[in-house]
Design an enzyme around this catalytic site. Structure first.
Site, PDB file in Angstrom:
ATOM      1  CG  ASP A  67      -0.331  -0.577   2.468  1.00  0.00           C
ATOM      2  OD1 ASP A  67       0.901  -0.520   2.587  1.00  0.00           O
ATOM      3  OD2 ASP A  67      -1.063  -1.086   3.326  1.00  0.00           O
ATOM      4  CG  ASN A 136      -8.996  -1.636  11.705  1.00  0.00           C
ATOM      5  OD1 ASN A 136      -8.066  -2.344  11.309  1.00  0.00           O
ATOM      6  ND2 ASN A 136      -9.370  -0.533  11.091  1.00  0.00           N
ATOM      7  CG  HIS A 138      -5.919  -2.418   8.673  1.00  0.00           C
ATOM      8  ND1 HIS A 138      -6.030  -1.068   8.924  1.00  0.00           N
ATOM      9  CD2 HIS A 138      -4.606  -2.726   8.936  1.00  0.00           C
ATOM     10  CE1 HIS A 138      -4.849  -0.600   9.305  1.00  0.00           C
ATOM     11  NE2 HIS A 138      -3.979  -1.578   9.318  1.00  0.00           N
ATOM     12  CD  GLU A 143      -8.778   0.732   7.443  1.00  0.00           C
ATOM     13  OE1 GLU A 143      -8.559  -0.260   8.169  1.00  0.00           O
ATOM     14  OE2 GLU A 143      -8.381   1.876   7.734  1.00  0.00           O
TER      15      GLU A 143
END
Ligand code: F6R
Length: 237
Positions: A67, A136, A138, A143
């Site tokens: 990313d 979370n 990811h 996400e």
């Protein structure tokens, strides 16, 4: 899935670096999928050390990063391109032309995403994908959501990710958008190696012993036939 517990961050990183070095020895032209952030820093340190000791050779290795932040030029101090150069590529014998990262400043992000997927296909896919995990759940910047997104895409980062990553932007805030590879690239990797420090124990337990759901994106790795998770913790999962 193989789940390995380690007592310390350094032991986790050494185990991960050993697996990556083994992959390169087995296949000198391996395509490695790489991650940024604090988790892989120790892995890169160990690989640099192995390179200096003549134990691993990166001259034919190709790398594809997961990313990049939208809007950050590759020389920006917080861009992932710069992170990789400073923390890894600049200290090993990899050919910079064999290292690939999404272009965060592309004028047409959708075209950049399509180009990146095409590039990964042209490289023959990923042999070994290194991953961290967000609080979370990811992986990459996939996400939590109500569906798994397959392709490389532009994503709006969640509040929890922006807060977690603010530490890298002293006096500023991280960009709200990023480009990330999708689940097809990650799950298409021949093997996947996820590392998680002690602070991630709760989410690791949820992702790998709980339900497979796009609300916890990493949980999909339970379906991968060659996934290894190395975590730091006192307890078994
Ligand atoms: C980074 C990436 C992210 C991180 C995750 C954990 O390229 O794709 O998924 O792996 O946010 O970050 P750290 O390791 O900083 O806790």
């Amino acid at each position: 899935m193989v789940v390995l517990r380690r007592d310390t961050y350094d032991e986790m990183c050494r185990s991960a670096a050993d697996l990556i070095a083994e992959e390169i020895r087995r296949k000198p032209k391996a395509v490695l999928g790489l991650a940024t952030g604090s988790s892989p820093l120790g892995v890169y340190r160990h690989l640099i050390e192995m390179y200096r000791e003549g134990k691993v050779d990166f001259s034919c290795v190709r790398t594809v990063n997961l990313d990049e932040y939208c809007g950050l030029p590759k020389d920006h101090p917080e861009s992932y391109a710069r992170f990789m150069r400073e923390n890894f590529f600049g200290q090993i014998n990899i050919d910079p032309q064999n290292t690939f990262i999404p272009n965060g400043t592309a004028e047409d992000p959708d075209a950049e995403c399509a180009r990146y997927d095409h590039l990964i296909g042209w490289l023959g896919g990923i042999d070994l994908q290194l991953l961290g995990i967000g609080f979370n759940g990811h992986i990459g910047f996939n996400e939590p959501s109500d569906r798994f997104i397959e392709e490389t895409h532009r994503v709006r980062l969640t509040q929890s990710t922006l807060i977690a990553n603010a530490r890298f932007f002293p006096g500023g805030v991280p960009p709200e958008y990023a480009i990330t590879v999708g689940m097809k690239t990650i799950l298409g990797a021949k093997s996947v190696l996820l590392i998680a420090g002690e602070e991630k124990y709760r989410i690791v337990k949820r992702a790998f012993t709980g339900e497979i759901t796009p609300r916890v994106p990493a949980s999909i790795l339970q379906t991968h036939s060659h996934a290894t998770v190395i975590y730091v913790g006192e307890e078994e999962l």
